[in-house]
Design a protein around this motif. Structure first.
Motif, mmCIF file in Angstrom:
data_model
loop_
_atom_site.group_PDB
_atom_site.id
_atom_site.type_symbol
_atom_site.label_atom_id
_atom_site.label_comp_id
_atom_site.label_asym_id
_atom_site.label_seq_id
_atom_site.Cartn_x
_atom_site.Cartn_y
_atom_site.Cartn_z
ATOM 1 N N PHE A 24 0.957 -1.208 -0.183
ATOM 2 C CA PHE A 24 0.154 0.185 0.026
ATOM 3 C C PHE A 24 1.037 1.243 0.050
ATOM 4 O O PHE A 24 1.826 1.362 0.963
ATOM 5 C CB PHE A 24 -0.936 -0.039 1.334
ATOM 6 C CG PHE A 24 -1.951 1.071 1.264
ATOM 7 C CD1 PHE A 24 -3.280 0.984 0.917
ATOM 8 C CD2 PHE A 24 -1.403 2.299 1.975
ATOM 9 C CE1 PHE A 24 -4.070 2.052 1.019
ATOM 10 C CE2 PHE A 24 -2.248 3.348 1.947
ATOM 11 C CZ PHE A 24 -3.597 3.369 1.529
ATOM 12 N N ILE A 25 0.809 2.149 -0.894
ATOM 13 C CA ILE A 25 1.625 3.165 -0.990
ATOM 14 C C ILE A 25 0.814 4.512 -1.093
ATOM 15 O O ILE A 25 -0.056 4.532 -2.063
ATOM 16 C CB ILE A 25 2.633 3.316 -2.246
ATOM 17 C CG1 ILE A 25 3.623 1.986 -2.032
ATOM 18 C CG2 ILE A 25 3.300 4.172 -2.567
ATOM 19 C CD1 ILE A 25 4.373 1.610 -3.202
ATOM 20 N N SER A 26 0.906 5.226 -0.285
ATOM 21 C CA SER A 26 0.353 6.871 -0.336
ATOM 22 C C SER A 26 1.297 8.046 0.021
ATOM 23 O O SER A 26 2.534 7.433 0.283
ATOM 24 C CB SER A 26 -0.926 6.656 0.357
ATOM 25 O OG SER A 26 -0.541 7.048 1.909
ATOM 26 N N GLU A 27 0.884 8.931 -0.110
ATOM 27 C CA GLU A 27 1.758 10.275 0.232
ATOM 28 C C GLU A 27 2.326 10.253 1.582
ATOM 29 O O GLU A 27 3.581 10.374 1.902
ATOM 30 C CB GLU A 27 0.926 11.547 0.098
ATOM 31 C CG GLU A 27 1.845 12.847 -0.049
ATOM 32 C CD GLU A 27 0.947 13.963 -0.263
ATOM 33 O OE1 GLU A 27 1.238 14.875 0.207
ATOM 34 O OE2 GLU A 27 -0.279 13.915 -0.909
ATOM 35 N N ASP A 28 1.667 9.732 2.624
ATOM 36 C CA ASP A 28 2.055 9.877 3.990
ATOM 37 C C ASP A 28 2.505 8.519 4.484
ATOM 38 O O ASP A 28 3.152 8.502 5.493
ATOM 39 C CB ASP A 28 0.854 10.156 5.036
ATOM 40 C CG ASP A 28 0.620 11.740 4.627
ATOM 41 O OD1 ASP A 28 1.114 12.502 4.325
ATOM 42 O OD2 ASP A 28 -0.852 11.739 4.456
ATOM 43 N N ILE A 29 2.062 7.236 4.049
ATOM 44 C CA ILE A 29 2.242 5.980 4.636
ATOM 45 C C ILE A 29 2.324 5.012 3.329
ATOM 46 O O ILE A 29 1.692 5.062 2.491
ATOM 47 C CB ILE A 29 0.887 5.622 5.494
ATOM 48 C CG1 ILE A 29 1.338 4.017 6.241
ATOM 49 C CG2 ILE A 29 -0.384 5.466 4.580
ATOM 50 C CD1 ILE A 29 2.172 4.145 7.205
ATOM 51 N N ASN A 30 3.612 4.146 3.812
ATOM 52 C CA ASN A 30 3.748 2.892 2.973
ATOM 53 C C ASN A 30 3.469 1.696 3.665
ATOM 54 O O ASN A 30 4.045 1.748 5.028
ATOM 55 C CB ASN A 30 5.261 2.998 2.437
ATOM 56 C CG ASN A 30 5.203 3.878 1.224
ATOM 57 O OD1 ASN A 30 4.318 4.615 0.843
ATOM 58 N ND2 ASN A 30 6.501 4.091 0.581
#
Lengths: 165, 128
Positions: free
Chosen positions: B9-15
């Motif tokens: 799961f990859i997003s701006e704030d958290i991987n």
């Protein structure tokens, strides 16, 4: 405008716009500020977590732009006073008042446990877990002051009374 | 790719990385969980991991928070919801959680440890 807060050993006041993205910036700045001011980065972590939770509430339920956060260190008494102010609707103020009343009523452990289970039943984005978390992690009581539609949530952290569990 | 066939799961704030380890699956959190609604972004991902764990008969999942800087209370709620997914399973399908917490991060020592008080038979913690 009075800039000098006589009697305090370290203080800051910050007013910022209502966007969610600023919360992390303010939290990180406050953590750095408190690490220097109180000289304990672990306690600074917990207080900045509490600030972040209060700011989330303030921004989520604000009726007008603008959120103010203040932190005042009283070195002699080993106290850190944190407060967050915003404008809100009477409906939201009532919800806030009830939440704070409930969380202050039991022991920090009981309330955190009860609120965690209650939060897990919620399918919306919120959790209403923030106040219980603050109480559990810091042992501090949460106070609410209402002046019309201005809401001030304040916490006095006794720096000798909390730390890692 | 891990044995569950689930992408990170990859997003701006958290991987969030899903990795194999001997005897189970490790889910490693890197960054911050501080969005307004982590329930809607993360819960579908955790639901998918839960289904694959059951399908593959995995009994142990390691939640690695060592590189997680911050998690708001809405994020804590999502972790509790995930734990409850295992709690309601029949015994032969259920799995247990092992939390890896960072001893240098105060909220992890306090709030993650509290999860083990909530579900002592389901969640254990190692503070490193």
């Amino acid at each position: 405008m009075k800039l000098n807060k006589a009697g305090d050993s370290g203080y800051l006041e910050l007013v910022f716009g209502p966007r969610w993205v600023y919360i992390a910036t303010v939290r990180k700045f406050l953590q750095n500020f408190l690490s220097v001011t109180i000289g304990d980065s672990r306690k600074a972590d917990i207080i900045s977590m509490a600030a972040s939770e209060l700011l989330e509430n303030a921004i989520k339920y604000a009726s007008e732009e603008g959120t103010k956060i203040s932190a005042h260190f009283r070195e002699k008494q080993k106290l850190l006073l944190l407060s967050v102010e915003n404008f809100s609707s009477s409906e939201n103020i009532e919800v806030l008042r009830k939440q704070i009343e409930i969380v202050n009523a039991g022991t920090p452990e009981e309330m955190y446990l009860a609120k965690m289970l209650e939060a897990a039943e919620r399918s919306d984005g919120g959790s209403q877990l923030g106040f219980a978390r603050i109480r559990y992690e810091s042992n501090a009581k949460i106070d609410l002051h209402i002046k019309g539609d201005l809401v001030v949530v304040s916490i006095t952290f006794d720096l000798d009374a909390f730390g890692d569990k | 790719m891990n044995k569950l066939g689930i992408e990170d799961f990859i997003s701006e704030d958290i991987n969030i990385k899903v990795e194999d380890f001997d005897g189970g699956i490790r889910v490693a959190f890197i960054g911050d969980i501080d969005s307004q609604d982590p329930d809607s972004s993360l819960m579908p991902f955790f639901d998918r991991i839960n289904s694959k764990i059951i399908e593959n008969g995995i009994k142990q999942i390691e939640l690695d928070f060592l590189k997680l800087n911050f998690m708001n209370s809405s994020g804590i709620k999502v972790i509790v919801k995930w734990a409850q997914l295992s709690l309601i399973l029949p015994e032969h399908k259920s799995y247990k959680f092992r939390i890896l917490a960072n001893s240098r991060v105060s909220w992890q020592v306090n709030s993650l440890k509290f999860l083990t008080m909530l579900y002592p038979d389901l969640i254990e913690i190692s503070i490193i």
